[in-house]
Design an enzyme around this catalytic site. Structure first.
Site, PDB file in Angstrom:
ATOM      1  N   TYR A  53     -18.853  -9.242   5.262  1.00 50.50           N
ATOM      2  CA  TYR A  53     -18.754  -9.463   3.815  1.00 50.50           C
ATOM      3  C   TYR A  53     -19.734  -8.547   3.113  1.00 50.50           C
ATOM      4  O   TYR A  53     -20.914  -8.535   3.455  1.00 50.50           O
ATOM      5  CB  TYR A  53     -19.041 -10.928   3.437  1.00 50.50           C
ATOM      6  N   GLU A  55     -19.793  -7.799  -0.666  1.00 49.79           N
ATOM      7  CA  GLU A  55     -19.619  -7.747  -2.128  1.00 49.79           C
ATOM      8  C   GLU A  55     -20.735  -6.925  -2.752  1.00 49.79           C
ATOM      9  O   GLU A  55     -21.890  -7.001  -2.329  1.00 49.79           O
ATOM     10  CB  GLU A  55     -19.630  -9.167  -2.710  1.00 49.79           C
ATOM     11  N   ASP A 199      -1.824   8.647 -12.199  1.00 49.66           N
ATOM     12  CA  ASP A 199      -1.661   7.852 -10.983  1.00 49.66           C
ATOM     13  C   ASP A 199      -0.951   8.770  -9.994  1.00 49.66           C
ATOM     14  O   ASP A 199       0.250   8.977 -10.095  1.00 49.66           O
ATOM     15  CB  ASP A 199      -0.825   6.620 -11.325  1.00 49.66           C
ATOM     16  N   THR A 225      -2.977   5.683  -4.302  1.00 52.23           N
ATOM     17  CA  THR A 225      -2.927   4.976  -3.029  1.00 52.23           C
ATOM     18  C   THR A 225      -3.451   5.945  -1.978  1.00 52.23           C
ATOM     19  O   THR A 225      -3.500   7.159  -2.213  1.00 52.23           O
ATOM     20  CB  THR A 225      -1.487   4.591  -2.640  1.00 52.23           C
ATOM     21  N   LYS A 228       0.226   7.120   1.171  1.00 55.71           N
ATOM     22  CA  LYS A 228       1.487   7.864   1.024  1.00 55.71           C
ATOM     23  C   LYS A 228       1.270   9.283   1.559  1.00 55.71           C
ATOM     24  O   LYS A 228       0.906   9.413   2.722  1.00 55.71           O
ATOM     25  CB  LYS A 228       1.955   7.770  -0.423  1.00 55.71           C
ATOM     26  N   ARG A 234      -3.237   1.738   4.411  1.00 61.27           N
ATOM     27  CA  ARG A 234      -2.643   1.137   3.216  1.00 61.27           C
ATOM     28  C   ARG A 234      -3.772   0.655   2.303  1.00 61.27           C
ATOM     29  O   ARG A 234      -4.396  -0.373   2.566  1.00 61.27           O
ATOM     30  CB  ARG A 234      -1.756  -0.036   3.634  1.00 61.27           C
TER      31      ARG A 234
HETATM   32  C1  LIG Z   1       3.235   3.264  -4.657  1.00 64.62           C
HETATM   33  C2  LIG Z   1       2.741   3.391  -6.039  1.00 64.62           C
HETATM   34  C3  LIG Z   1       1.855   2.451  -6.565  1.00 64.62           C
HETATM   35  C4  LIG Z   1       1.573   1.119  -5.934  1.00 64.62           C
HETATM   36  O1  LIG Z   1       0.983   1.053  -4.773  1.00 64.62           O
HETATM   37  P1  LIG Z   1       0.917  -0.334  -3.944  1.00 64.62           P
HETATM   38  O2  LIG Z   1      -0.123  -0.009  -2.950  1.00 64.62           O
HETATM   39  O3  LIG Z   1       2.284  -0.533  -3.382  1.00 64.62           O
HETATM   40  O4  LIG Z   1       0.515  -1.408  -4.889  1.00 64.62           O
HETATM   41  C5  LIG Z   1       1.321   2.693  -7.808  1.00 64.62           C
HETATM   42  N1  LIG Z   1       1.645   3.791  -8.502  1.00 64.62           N
HETATM   43  C6  LIG Z   1       2.535   4.697  -8.039  1.00 64.62           C
HETATM   44  C7  LIG Z   1       2.869   5.894  -8.879  1.00 64.62           C
HETATM   45  C8  LIG Z   1       3.111   4.515  -6.806  1.00 64.62           C
HETATM   46  O5  LIG Z   1       4.001   5.391  -6.374  1.00 64.62           O
END
Ligand SMILES: *Cc1c(COP(=O)(O)O)cnc(C)c1O
Length: 413
Positions: A53, A55, A199, A225, A228, A234
């Site tokens: 933990y 925090e 994003d 993220t 990807k 993840r």
């Molecule tokens: C995949 C994605 C997310 C969300 O990611 P999660 O980990 O599934 O919550 C947010 N923004 C964009 C542009 C994405 O492609």
């Protein structure tokens, strides 16, 4: 993979995991948000920092015994900074959606207006969809793509921003096959004096590997993220200018989360080390080369691509001229062990459940070592399936060919 204790203790889960590994190896994975992590990343994910933990932030924890966790978090942060040229990085965010929530919490008040891309044109749920917190807590204004070119029209976005005066303009998408002119977004925001955010969940690996422009050094806040194209565990991270550092960190903890997932932070650090290697640049450029080659094959097989092609890791295929919709297409492809997702195309006359297109991408193909020359075969498998999607014995034959093809590209032992 060594899962000996698991095999001994829980055969049901062990067998399911093995079966999922086989599935991932046997088929052609075209879902553009997916990837295959390295053995090193996998090992870090399944490691003992999960017991801790911690925090708070590095060197300011609410629990004792965090000196080693601090080392892990510091390494993740310094590698991410180097990779993206970021002034400040928060590596505690748990996934893409909560990372976006933290960004809004940091920069907006509930009820504030922001602009993001419409979900049906390639935006993400968290960019203002009415079924998502982003559309419920804030006042989202949705921009789209041009009806003719199916690409971003920066003049139209600028005009909308001048009229609507949002507090924040968000770029970065989930289903947009073209390069994004981040500088154009920055200019629009500078003119209006509003927050300029992106994003880059989908394209982070391309930005890090030099195959796509990287907005991090000159944007206010960039979320991503890590699982990807970036090919890590993840999870997510938030990168920002120093002036937003405090607000972002406060929004993540204590605003939204308790303890960070330290084993995942360790795995992120490993993935960032991998992304700093010269070979990651080759991987990123191979993704794009594969994508363009696959687009060429699909086009010559008579399929229409949204916007006429791709500059990045993904493409949207309008399957209507095969007399089917995206749902039928995705189901038929899955029977041949070719995985993609049904997806709306811009101005789709169909519904999200039965849209006109499928979204396919090449990150996993590049990770497995496939080159442009292999894309002709992949494209022809797709075309064969979409030309005869109800013919189960034809699909069975393609499935056999797909399995044979995939044997050339082993990944996990
Ligand atoms: C995949 C994605 C997310 C969300 O990611 P999660 O980990 O599934 O919550 C947010 N923004 C964009 C542009 C994405 O492609």
């Amino acid at each position: 993979m060594h899962l000996n204790a698991l095999k001994e203790y829980d055969e049901e889960i062990y067998n399911a995991i093995q079966a999922e590994k086989e599935r991932q190896m046997n088929g052609i994975e075209l879902i553009p948000s997916e990837n295959l992590v390295s053995q090193a990343v996998l090992e870090a994910m399944g490691s003992i920092p999960t017991n801790k933990y911690s925090e708070g932030y590095s060197h300011k924890r609410y629990y004792a015994g965090n000196e080693i966790i601090d080392t892990i978090e510091d390494l993740a942060i310094s590698r991410a900074k180097e990779l993206f040229g970021a002034e400040h990085v928060n590596v505690q965010s748990l996934s893409g959606s909560p990372a976006n929530m933290a960004m809004y919490f940091a920069l907006l008040e509930v009820g504030d207006k922001f602009m993001g891309m419409d979900l049906s044109m390639g935006g993400h749920l968290t960019h203002g969809s009415p079924v998502n917190f982003s559309g419920q807590l804030y006042k989202p204004i949705a921009y789209g793509v041009d009806k003719e070119t199916e690409m971003l029209d920066y003049d139209a976005i600028k005009k909308m921003a001048q009229e609507e005066k949002p507090k924040l303009l968000l770029s970065g998408f989930t289903a947009y096959p073209r390069e994004i002119d981040f500088k154009a977004f920055r200019e629009i925001c500078d003119d209006l004096g509003i927050y300029c955010c992106a994003d880059i969940a989908h394209i982070a690996g391309l930005c890090a590997g030099g195959a796509h422009e990287n907005p991090v050094p000159y944007f206010d806040v960039v979320t991503t993220t890590t699982h990807k194209t970036l090919r890590g565990p993840r999870s997510a991270m938030i990168m920002c200018k120093e002036e937003h550092a405090k607000a972002i960190d406060k929004a993540v903890f204590p605003g939204l989360q308790g303890g960070p997932h330290d084993h995942i932070t360790a795995a992120k650090a490993v993935a960032f080390k991998e992304a700093l290697e010269p070979s990651f640049k080759e991987y990123a450029s191979q993704i794009v080369k594969n994508s363009k080659a696959l687009a060429d094959t699909l086009t010559s097989e008579g399929l229409r691509l949204v916007s006429g092609g791709t500059d990045n890791h993904l493409m949207l295929v309008d399957v209507r001229n095969k007399g089917i919709n995206g749902k039928t297409a995705a189901i038929a492809l899955a029977k041949a062990e070719i995985y993609c997702n049904k997806n709306t195309i811009p101005y789709d006359p169909g519904t999200p459940w039965e849209p006109s297109g499928i979204r396919i991408g090449t990150p996993v193909l590049a990770t497995r070592g496939m080159k442009e020359t292999h894309m002709d075969e992949v494209g022809k498998f797709i075309s064969q399936v979409l030309s005869d999607p109800e013919n189960d014995s034809a699909l069975e034959k393609v499935r056999g060919d797909v399995r044979e093809f995939c044997k050339q590209f082993p990944f996990y032992k």
